[in-house]
Design a protein around this motif. Structure first.
Motif, PDB file in Angstrom:
ATOM      1  N   SER A   1       6.876  23.144   5.804  1.00  0.00           N
ATOM      2  CA  SER A   1       5.429  23.051   5.586  1.00  0.00           C
ATOM      3  C   SER A   1       5.115  22.081   4.447  1.00  0.00           C
ATOM      4  CB  SER A   1       4.832  24.433   5.310  1.00  0.00           C
ATOM      5  OG  SER A   1       5.468  25.012   4.219  1.00  0.00           O
TER       6      SER A   1
ATOM      7  N   GLN B   1      -9.683  11.422   9.147  1.00  0.00           N
ATOM      8  CA  GLN B   1      -9.448  11.265   7.707  1.00  0.00           C
ATOM      9  C   GLN B   1      -8.084  10.639   7.416  1.00  0.00           C
ATOM     10  OE1 GLN B   1     -11.479  12.442   5.045  1.00  0.00           O
ATOM     11  NE2 GLN B   1     -13.067  12.674   6.596  1.00  0.00           N
ATOM     12  N   ALA B   2      -7.211  10.688   8.430  1.00  0.00           N
ATOM     13  CA  ALA B   2      -5.827  10.240   8.200  1.00  0.00           C
ATOM     14  C   ALA B   2      -5.551   8.960   8.980  1.00  0.00           C
ATOM     15  CB  ALA B   2      -4.855  11.340   8.634  1.00  0.00           C
ATOM     16  N   LEU B   3      -4.660   8.165   8.425  1.00  0.00           N
ATOM     17  CA  LEU B   3      -4.313   6.902   9.076  1.00  0.00           C
ATOM     18  C   LEU B   3      -3.295   7.160  10.188  1.00  0.00           C
ATOM     19  CD1 LEU B   3      -5.159   3.962   8.576  1.00  0.00           C
ATOM     20  CD2 LEU B   3      -3.046   3.663   7.286  1.00  0.00           C
TER      21      LEU B   3
ATOM     22  N   ILE C   1       6.475   9.747   4.806  1.00  0.00           N
ATOM     23  CA  ILE C   1       5.793   8.889   5.792  1.00  0.00           C
ATOM     24  C   ILE C   1       6.749   7.827   6.330  1.00  0.00           C
ATOM     25  CG2 ILE C   1       4.800   7.038   4.345  1.00  0.00           C
ATOM     26  CD1 ILE C   1       2.705   9.026   6.758  1.00  0.00           C
TER      27      ILE C   1
ATOM     28  N   ARG D   1      -1.037  10.235   4.837  1.00  0.00           N
ATOM     29  CA  ARG D   1      -1.918   9.598   5.829  1.00  0.00           C
ATOM     30  C   ARG D   1      -3.346   9.488   5.298  1.00  0.00           C
ATOM     31  NH1 ARG D   1       0.275   9.274  10.935  1.00  0.00           N
ATOM     32  NH2 ARG D   1       2.126  10.540  11.318  1.00  0.00           N
ATOM     33  N   VAL D   2      -3.805  10.538   4.630  1.00  0.00           N
ATOM     34  CA  VAL D   2      -5.191  10.523   4.106  1.00  0.00           C
ATOM     35  C   VAL D   2      -5.321   9.465   3.007  1.00  0.00           C
ATOM     36  CG1 VAL D   2      -6.885  11.885   2.821  1.00  0.00           C
ATOM     37  CG2 VAL D   2      -5.646  12.917   4.723  1.00  0.00           C
TER      38      VAL D   2
ATOM     39  N   TYR E   1       0.631  14.655   5.697  1.00  0.00           N
ATOM     40  CA  TYR E   1      -0.831  14.598   5.865  1.00  0.00           C
ATOM     41  C   TYR E   1      -1.482  13.935   4.643  1.00  0.00           C
ATOM     42  CZ  TYR E   1      -5.598  15.867   6.922  1.00  0.00           C
ATOM     43  OH  TYR E   1      -6.942  15.808   7.182  1.00  0.00           O
ATOM     44  N   ASN E   2      -1.022  14.314   3.464  1.00  0.00           N
ATOM     45  CA  ASN E   2      -1.572  13.698   2.245  1.00  0.00           C
ATOM     46  C   ASN E   2      -1.365  12.189   2.256  1.00  0.00           C
ATOM     47  OD1 ASN E   2      -2.437  16.085   1.186  1.00  0.00           O
ATOM     48  ND2 ASN E   2      -0.698  16.371  -0.178  1.00  0.00           N
TER      49      ASN E   2
ATOM     50  N   LEU F   1      -3.450   6.798   2.539  1.00  0.00           N
ATOM     51  CA  LEU F   1      -3.332   5.449   3.107  1.00  0.00           C
ATOM     52  C   LEU F   1      -4.626   5.029   3.792  1.00  0.00           C
ATOM     53  CD1 LEU F   1       0.314   5.426   4.542  1.00  0.00           C
ATOM     54  CD2 LEU F   1      -0.580   4.063   2.656  1.00  0.00           C
ATOM     55  N   LYS F   2      -5.262   6.001   4.446  1.00  0.00           N
ATOM     56  CA  LYS F   2      -6.542   5.680   5.098  1.00  0.00           C
ATOM     57  C   LYS F   2      -7.543   5.182   4.058  1.00  0.00           C
ATOM     58  CE  LYS F   2      -9.572   6.351   8.601  1.00  0.00           C
ATOM     59  NZ  LYS F   2      -9.431   5.947   9.993  1.00  0.00           N
TER      60      LYS F   2
ATOM     61  N   ARG G   1       5.182  18.704   5.918  1.00  0.00           N
ATOM     62  CA  ARG G   1       3.949  18.431   6.682  1.00  0.00           C
ATOM     63  C   ARG G   1       2.799  18.072   5.744  1.00  0.00           C
ATOM     64  NH1 ARG G   1       4.383  20.048  12.003  1.00  0.00           N
ATOM     65  NH2 ARG G   1       6.012  21.579  12.394  1.00  0.00           N
ATOM     66  N   VAL G   2       2.708  18.772   4.636  1.00  0.00           N
ATOM     67  CA  VAL G   2       1.634  18.478   3.683  1.00  0.00           C
ATOM     68  C   VAL G   2       1.826  17.085   3.083  1.00  0.00           C
ATOM     69  CG1 VAL G   2       0.610  19.161   1.479  1.00  0.00           C
ATOM     70  CG2 VAL G   2       1.163  20.882   3.174  1.00  0.00           C
TER      71      VAL G   2
ATOM     72  N   TYR H   1      -4.841  23.657   3.448  1.00  0.00           N
ATOM     73  CA  TYR H   1      -3.581  23.122   3.965  1.00  0.00           C
ATOM     74  C   TYR H   1      -2.748  22.521   2.835  1.00  0.00           C
ATOM     75  CZ  TYR H   1      -0.477  20.494   7.071  1.00  0.00           C
ATOM     76  OH  TYR H   1       0.599  19.995   7.728  1.00  0.00           O
TER      77      TYR H   1
ATOM     78  N   VAL I   1       7.096   8.035  10.310  1.00  0.00           N
ATOM     79  CA  VAL I   1       6.443   6.996  11.116  1.00  0.00           C
ATOM     80  C   VAL I   1       7.412   5.878  11.495  1.00  0.00           C
ATOM     81  CG1 VAL I   1       4.585   5.301  11.157  1.00  0.00           C
ATOM     82  CG2 VAL I   1       4.221   7.519  10.087  1.00  0.00           C
ATOM     83  N   PHE I   2       8.219   5.458  10.544  1.00  0.00           N
ATOM     84  CA  PHE I   2       9.106   4.316  10.822  1.00  0.00           C
ATOM     85  C   PHE I   2      10.395   4.749  11.508  1.00  0.00           C
ATOM     86  CE2 PHE I   2       6.285   2.851   7.525  1.00  0.00           C
ATOM     87  CZ  PHE I   2       5.989   1.555   7.905  1.00  0.00           C
ATOM     88  N   GLU I   3      10.826   5.970  11.281  1.00  0.00           N
ATOM     89  CA  GLU I   3      12.099   6.406  11.849  1.00  0.00           C
ATOM     90  C   GLU I   3      11.969   7.556  12.832  1.00  0.00           C
ATOM     91  OE1 GLU I   3      14.319   4.414  11.225  1.00  0.00           O
ATOM     92  OE2 GLU I   3      13.524   3.418   9.444  1.00  0.00           O
TER      93      GLU I   3
ATOM     94  N   LEU J   1       0.833  -1.207   0.000  1.00  0.00           N
ATOM     95  CA  LEU J   1       0.000   0.000   0.000  1.00  0.00           C
ATOM     96  C   LEU J   1       0.866   1.254   0.000  1.00  0.00           C
ATOM     97  CD1 LEU J   1      -2.912  -0.929   2.424  1.00  0.00           C
ATOM     98  CD2 LEU J   1      -2.868  -0.991  -0.053  1.00  0.00           C
ATOM     99  N   LEU J   2       2.011   1.147   0.660  1.00  0.00           N
ATOM    100  CA  LEU J   2       2.922   2.309   0.665  1.00  0.00           C
ATOM    101  C   LEU J   2       3.388   2.631  -0.752  1.00  0.00           C
ATOM    102  CD1 LEU J   2       5.225   1.585   3.745  1.00  0.00           C
ATOM    103  CD2 LEU J   2       3.486   3.353   3.555  1.00  0.00           C
TER     104      LEU J   2
END
Lengths: 175, 155
Positions: A154, B36-38, A132, A164-165, A161-162, A167-168, A157-158, B10, A136-138, A120-121
């Protein structure tokens, strides 16, 4: 020998010292490369590349920083380079494979999804995957990711967040 | 604050730092945006962790032999190269000096001609340096041409 002493000896060309220095961190480096590239063999190649780069550029290492973070940053860059080359190759391959093979051509997803681990990654864009993986891993902060990937904080960070969204959504689609 | 708008804004870079900060604060704390995020735990289960690579063979930073570096340090490499070049030049100079310089053959050649029927000449003696030399006469068959040269005696 302490890490500082190992670094000092490795800077003088002592390969034993460098091997001792990286032995504690090589699994982290390999895991990062594996998560970014999705293929064990390519990950091992990228990790070897990163170790060699680190050895050759040890003179530039700032002793005030964490060695493992510096090494992982090099690993992330090597993986991004490989992903860029892979993308170029796939674009070229897909443009010509019809002529060469005269048959069905696998898509980039099929080529990228070499193994189940991190499947999925692999669907994330390269920089989001790098962000990510490092975060998350490191346990990298946004600032450290920005330094490793050569972008602003920034932007890092985007990317996070992108990723994570997306992957969800991927996880939800899989279920 | 509207969460959809926040998430859109954002991602729409670039933003002034203060706006980005406010949006990040919102996303970090808003349960709807977080939903919304994992999360980290779920992401960790998607990839490879160092603990899962216990059985992986170690990487080899250098494919050559292990152990302390056998290579010379750069400064020594330059010095080695310099001395090697100097040794080669010195050797070449010594060889050049040991080869005796050629001296022009010295001798007396007398040529006697009779009318236009034949040209007869004799080499009475020749020396190269201090040693007597051997004359060799060669007539290539070309009219008006005879080649004479002298060789060192190979005794």
């Amino acid at each position: 020998m302490s890490e500082e002493e190992l670094i000092r000896c490795a800077r003088l060309g002592d390969r034993d010292a460098f091997a001792g220095l990286v032995s504690a961190h090589e699994k982290k480096l390999l895991a990062l490369c594996w998560n970014m590239l999705g293929d064990r063999e390519e990950a091992r190649d990228a990790a070897q590349d990163a170790l060699l780069q680190a050895f050759l550029n040890l003179g530039r290492f700032d002793a005030g920083r964490s060695f493992v973070r510096w090494l992982l940053g090099i690993g992330a860059k090597r993986c991004l380079d490989r992903l860029r080359k892979r993308k170029t190759f796939l674009r070229y391959f897909q443009g010509h494979a019809g002529e060469w093979l005269g048959g069905a051509v696998p898509g980039p997803e099929a080529a990228a999804a070499g193994e189940d681990a991190g499947r999925l990654l692999q669907r994330l864009p390269a920089r989001e995957r790098a962000a990510i993986s490092l975060a998350v891993f490191e346990g990298f902060s946004a600032r450290e990711i920005a330094a490793a990937l050569g972008c602003s904080e920034s932007t890092a960070r985007v990317h996070l967040y992108n990723a994570r969204v997306k992957l969800k959504k991927e996880v939800a689609d899989e279920l | 604050m509207n969460c959809d708008w926040v998430r859109f804004a954002y991602r729409a870079l670039p933003l002034p730092a203060w706006q980005a900060f406010l949006l990040e604060r919102h996303i970090d704390r808003c349960p709807r945006c977080q939903a919304q995020a994992l999360g980290d735990a779920a992401i960790l289960s998607l990839g490879v962790t160092p603990a899962g690579l216990r059985n992986e063979p170690p990487l080899r930073p250098f494919n050559s032999e292990s152990g302390r570096s056998r290579g010379l340090r750069p400064a020594w490499r330059y010095a080695f190269g310099f001395f090697l070049a100097a040794a080669i030049l010195g050797g070449a100079f010594a060889i050049w000096r040991s080869v005796p310089t050629e001296t022009l053959p010295q001798g007396i050649v007398t040529v006697s001609e009779t009318e236009d029927v034949a040209r007869v000449f004799a080499v009475l003696g020749a020396r190269i340096g201090d040693a007597p030399a051997r004359p060799v006469i060669f007539a290539p068959g070309q009219p008006g041409m005879t080649i004479v040269w002298f060789e060192k005696n190979q005794n």
